[in-house]
Design an enzyme around this catalytic site. Structure first.
Site, PDB file in Angstrom:
ATOM      1  N   LYS A   1       0.861  -1.181   0.000  1.00 27.32           N
ATOM      2  CA  LYS A   1       0.000   0.000   0.000  1.00 27.32           C
ATOM      3  C   LYS A   1       0.898   1.231   0.000  1.00 27.32           C
ATOM      4  O   LYS A   1       1.917   1.255   0.701  1.00 27.32           O
ATOM      5  CB  LYS A   1      -0.896  -0.025   1.256  1.00 27.32           C
ATOM      6  CG  LYS A   1      -1.918   1.117   1.313  1.00 27.32           C
ATOM      7  CD  LYS A   1      -2.854   0.963   2.520  1.00 27.32           C
ATOM      8  CE  LYS A   1      -3.916   2.051   2.579  1.00 27.32           C
ATOM      9  NZ  LYS A   1      -4.826   1.903   3.719  1.00 27.32           N
TER      10      LYS A   1
ATOM     11  N   SER B   1      -9.885   1.857   2.758  1.00 23.20           N
ATOM     12  CA  SER B   1      -9.015   2.662   1.927  1.00 23.20           C
ATOM     13  C   SER B   1      -7.983   1.858   1.132  1.00 23.20           C
ATOM     14  O   SER B   1      -7.465   2.368   0.139  1.00 23.20           O
ATOM     15  CB  SER B   1      -8.265   3.680   2.790  1.00 23.20           C
ATOM     16  OG  SER B   1      -7.374   3.031   3.683  1.00 23.20           O
TER      17      SER B   1
ATOM     18  N   SER C   1     -10.186  -0.496   6.863  1.00 17.79           N
ATOM     19  CA  SER C   1      -9.550  -0.300   5.556  1.00 17.79           C
ATOM     20  C   SER C   1      -8.866  -1.529   4.977  1.00 17.79           C
ATOM     21  O   SER C   1      -8.448  -1.514   3.820  1.00 17.79           O
ATOM     22  CB  SER C   1      -8.534   0.842   5.622  1.00 17.79           C
ATOM     23  OG  SER C   1      -9.201   2.079   5.643  1.00 17.79           O
TER      24      SER C   1
END
Lengths: 478, 478
Positions: free
Chosen positions: A77, A152, A176
């Site tokens: 990420k 997210s 997330s």
């Protein structure tokens, strides 16, 4: 050569070791996949040195000097700093930020031998539940490109779901990891707060943020998690406890389970499909011999409002460092200091981030602190206590991951409706408990997930329960 | 200054703690290094970095607390103080609000030979900010973050001080405590001790406080006295002319000797303090406090009493010698090595202090070392160096790189004349000045001094004046 996309992490490790295929071949396979699936917009940047890293791994494997995850191509990420690489956090503010240092999570996985394919797309500063707030554009759900992947960590979830990497890192502040895992039909685990170091992981809400893993199944997730967990003296909130062998724990036949069903929460599920799926999943567990017990989780209904005070409050301070002075976006020709601050931040941050900074600033302001922040902290403690009471009777708690399946891009305009996406995932963050989401079936081809929340440091128990479920179901392979 | 108005003063003293590394990073704290060479990733406030507490600062704060008999908190919590400033990299300062490490205590000062107690409200730990340099580049400000993260102990007094003089006495006392405890070098010119003063006036007998102004960042004993005196006079003038005092922050300009408004209360910041989620509360055990209390070094008050007893010096001398730890240590080193320690007290407080003051230096920067002093005083004691000779050497030594012994030889001060030789000189001088001798013998006693002077001139100060006196009066009586 085998169909590399079908292989689990464990199978890939064995394939590399027995030289059925090389890390270069595996890396090339994923790079090609990434290129084919560009439209998903899963990645913000690719690592130019991926093949070089793969070559090094192949050399190590040849010399029998391989580390635990040698040669496995993964994705990070874009919230994890990697030295000399762009780390954007999905924001214009950091569009050109090249980190001078690496996060502990990256360092650990790198020394475990993984090959870094690139950095995945995400909601800006991890604020969002649909990946639509990213400065680098929305990510599409590989199962239905008209729908969101969740957020997210949407880029990491799609990268695993669409076979663009072996596994991926993510972060979870209010859901997330788990919500996008559920939307994309994969396994996602958020460990106990403090289990994974936050050093080099760009902060959203420090007391809630926790790094974790997206993988194809619970065993893969266990193996990957083993390699990122552990005490780090650079993070004062890191837990100084030895990391148990999660992979072995996940496979063990000795783990005992009493799964708690929070009666009121389940009764209140609005979507019948979600409710039915929950009970079908429960049946699978029961059939595999798991004991079940009804529990009462007091005050849990306040999780959402509590979260939306604490998280913005912390983010309002965490994001103050982006002021255009030392790094990040800086406006052109500021006329004075205030202008530099105002325009750099107005231009560099997107709408959702600004909204949350404003909410947080308000909650901490003189005259409002007691009514909002302090009260929220008190309720947070009560929620923690409710979980502690429950864990006296049960080993884990089961509930849906999400209230619905993935929704269409741009379909949710009301922010509160978007915030409600995290209604089942937020409680674990508030209490700092480990939680996992695994695929539990589909509604009109769209995946659903169920969530297990465990007691502190009981990731192994959660992974074992998830593995048990996956041994008695096939949703994770569909 | 005025019989109607009573001034009320409270001080906030910022003391830089003399740790090797910063309070939340491992960067060194050395003063005067190349700009930004002492700033680590943490000090720069880069995305993803985390603070880790330097435990030494806790010990130092506890030491101070024990020295002033204050309550030590069993739990210390760090909080974020939010404000934007270019030399504050994170956009917040890590400080303490609730649960400061040191609670209420008191400090005694001496004013006109009377003891007065000044209450200490609290003392808390925080990080220093960097420095903004506005005159380095045209139209640009530069930032030096070397100082950012330097540990500070902020000591807050009750509004118990009633004059600038008391404020100075209080500051001097704080200075001596922190230097004796060795928790700070107390170097005001390098900013190791800085002070903000809250000043207000009220009519004698009034219970209510007047509106106060805050004078910022005053960094010498001399300036604090001038700044407060100026401010008191300014306030009295305003009130006596029917005006009222505006609650505001004012800056003292040492060049113009005036204070001027920085910002009024309407523009004051709302700092939005909240507990820093990156740092866990510090638990301080009773055992730890006791342990530190036991290991406290001797404090000035104890040392003053001991010096009087051990070295037979006056109370006045002992107090002055204990004005700083360095001075006190310097004296004790010398006193231990010579047979009459009172001689050391006289020379150190006399000629040595004179030359230090003349050169604007502190004892720690003295070019005359304690070994030099021992050397000089031993020579005086054994009679091989005269007082005036020693005085001369102290002055020469300051501006010379040569050793004491070399200087004495060069100046011919080592050839102290024996009685025989002196008698010869005296006889010759009396012969050469027969006119004066006649006058003296006729009753002009004053001329005795003339003869002494001539002898001293002849011997270039190397003769012992006492001996010269003795021999001269003997000869004149003959």
């Amino acid at each position: 050569m085998e169909d590399l996309s079908k292989l689990s992490l464990v199978e890939q490790i064995n394939g590399l070791k027995s030289k059925k295929f090389s890390s270069i071949e595996l890396t090339e396979f994923y790079l090609k996949r990434i290129d084919q699936e560009k439209v998903l917009n899963s990645f913000i940047s690719l690592n130019e040195n991926a093949l070089k890293e793969a070559k090094k791994s192949d050399e190590k494997i040849a010399k029998n000097k391989s580390s635990s995850l040698e040669g496995i191509p993964i994705a990070h990420k874009d919230i994890f700093c990697i030295k000399d690489q762009k780390t954007t956090c999905g924001s214009k503010m950091l569009e050109n930020f090249i980190s001078p240092y690496s996060s502990t999570v990256y360092e650990k996985l790198s020394s475990s031998g993984t090959v870094n394919l690139g950095k995945t797309n995400m909601d800006e500063f991890a604020m969002g539940s649909s990946n639509e707030t990213s400065f680098f554009g929305s990510v599409l759900n590989p199962i239905d490109p008209e729908r969101v992947p969740g957020g997210s960590s949407g880029g990491s979830a799609t990268a695993v779901a669409a076979n663009l990497c072996s596994f991926a890192t993510g972060t979870d502040t209010g859901g997330s990891i788990r919500q996008p895992a559920a939307f994309c039909g994969i396994t996602g685990i958020k460990p106990t707060y403090g289990r994974v170091s936050r050093w080099g992981m760009i902060a959203f809400a420090s007391s809630l943020d926790q790094g974790g893993i997206f993988a194809k199944n619970a065993l893969d997730a266990a193996l990957a998690l083993e390699n990122i967990a552990g005490f780090d003296e650079k993070d004062s909130t890191s837990i100084n406890k030895k990391v148990p062998p999660f992979f072995n724990q996940a496979k063990s036949k000795d783990e005992e389970h009493v799964v708690g069903i929070p009666k009121k929460i389940i009764e209140d599920i609005k979507d019948d499909n979600v409710k039915n799926n929950f009970f079908e999943s429960l049946d699978i567990l029961k059939k595999s011999g798991v004991k079940v017990k009804e529990i009462d989780l007091k005050n849990i209904q306040y999780s959402l409002p509590v979260y939306y005070v604490i998280a913005p409050a912390e983010c309002s301070a965490n994001l103050s460092r982006y002021d255009g002075v030392r790094f990040g976006h800086r406006c052109e020709n500021p006329k004075d200091l205030d202008d530099l601050y105002e325009r750099s931040r107005a231009e560099g941050f997107g709408e959702e981030v600004k909204k949350r900074i404003l909410i947080g600033t308000y909650c901490l302001s003189a005259g409002y602190y007691d009514a909002y922040y302090l009260k929220a902290q008190k309720i947070r403690n009560l929620i923690k206590q409710s979980f502690m009471d429950a864990f006296k009777e049960v080993s884990s708690i089961m509930m849906p991951t999400c209230a619905n399946v993935s929704f269409k891009l741009n379909s949710i305009q009301n922010p509160v409706e978007m915030y409600e996406q995290d209604i089942y995932t937020i409680p674990a963050n508030l209490a700092g408990l480990p939680a996992i989401s695994i695929p539990s079936g589909k509604i009109n081809k769209l995946p659903l997930g169920i969530q297990f929340i465990g007691n502190y440091l009981e990731e192994g128990n959660l992974l074992n329960l998830s593995n048990k479920f996956q041994q008695n179901s096939n949703f994770h392979n569909e | 200054m005025n019989n109607t108005w009573e001034s009320v003063i409270g001080l906030e003293v910022h003391v830089q703690l003399s740790t090797e590394s910063k309070i939340f990073s491992n960067a060194p704290t050395k003063f005067g290094q190349t700009q930004n060479s002492q700033a680590s990733l943490v000090d720069l406030g880069l995305p993803g970095v985390l603070p880790v507490l330097n435990e030494k600062t806790i010990e130092m704060a506890i030491k101070f607390g024990c020295a002033i008999n204050a309550n030590i908190s069993s739990k210390a919590i760090f909080a974020r103080k939010n404000y934007f400033y270019p030399d504050l990299p994170k956009g917040y300062q890590i400080s303490q609000l609730d649960d400061p490490i040191v609670g209420k205590g008191k400090i005694s000062i001496e004013i006109d030979n009377k003891e007065k107690f000044i209450g200490i409200t609290r003392a808390h730990l925080e990080e220093d900010a960097g420095k903004s340099l506005h005159d380095k580049y045209e139209n640009l400000s530069a930032i030096d973050l070397n100082r950012a993260g330097t540990p500070l102990l902020e000591i807050v007094s009750e509004p118990d001080l009633r004059s600038a003089k008391e404020a100075v006495a209080y500051l001097k006392k704080i200075h001596s405590i922190i230097t004796f405890l060795e928790i700070s070098d107390g170097n005001m010119s390098q900013g190791s001790m800085r002070c903000d003063a809250n000043v207000s006036i009220r009519k004698y007998g009034d219970k209510e406080f007047g509106n106060r102004t805050e004078l910022k960042n005053i960094n010498s004993f001399r300036f604090i006295e001038k700044a407060i005196d100026y401010e008191i006079a300014r306030q009295i003038e305003i009130v006596e002319n029917g005006g009222s005092i505006c609650q505001e922050t004012r800056l003292y300009d040492a060049n113009k000797n005036e204070t001027r408004s920085m910002r009024s209360k309407e523009h004051a910041n709302d700092y939005r303090y909240f507990p820093d989620p990156d740092l866990i509360p510090i638990i301080i055990s009773k055992e730890k406090i006791q342990e530190i209390e036991k290991s406290l070094p001797e404090l000035p008050e104890q040392k003053i009493v001991r010096f009087i007893k051990d070295y037979k010096i006056s109370e006045y001398e002992s107090k002055n010698l204990n004005a700083s730890r360095e001075l006190s240590n310097f004296f004790e080193k010398v006193a231990k090595k010579i047979s009459s320690p009172d001689l050391a007290a006289k020379w150190i407080l006399g000629d040595l202090m004179a030359i230090l003051n003349k050169n604007n230096s502190e004892i720690q920067d003295s070019k005359i070392s304690s070994d030099d002093m021992i050397n000089l005083l031993c020579k005086i004691e054994e009679g091989s160096l005269s007082g005036p000779g020693a005085k001369k050497i102290i002055e020469l030594c300051w501006s010379s790189s040569e050793s004491i012994d070399v200087l004495i030889k060069k100046e011919g001060l080592d050839e102290v004349k024996g009685e025989d030789e002196l008698l010869k000189i005296i006889t010759r001088i009396l012969e050469d000045n027969s006119k004066q001798l006649e006058q003296y013998l006729n009753g002009k006693d004053k001329l005795f001094g003339f003869f002494v002077g001539q002898v001293m001139k002849e011997t270039q100060g190397s003769a012992d004046p006492k001996l010269v006196n003795k021999l001269l009066s003997k000869k004149l009586k003959q």
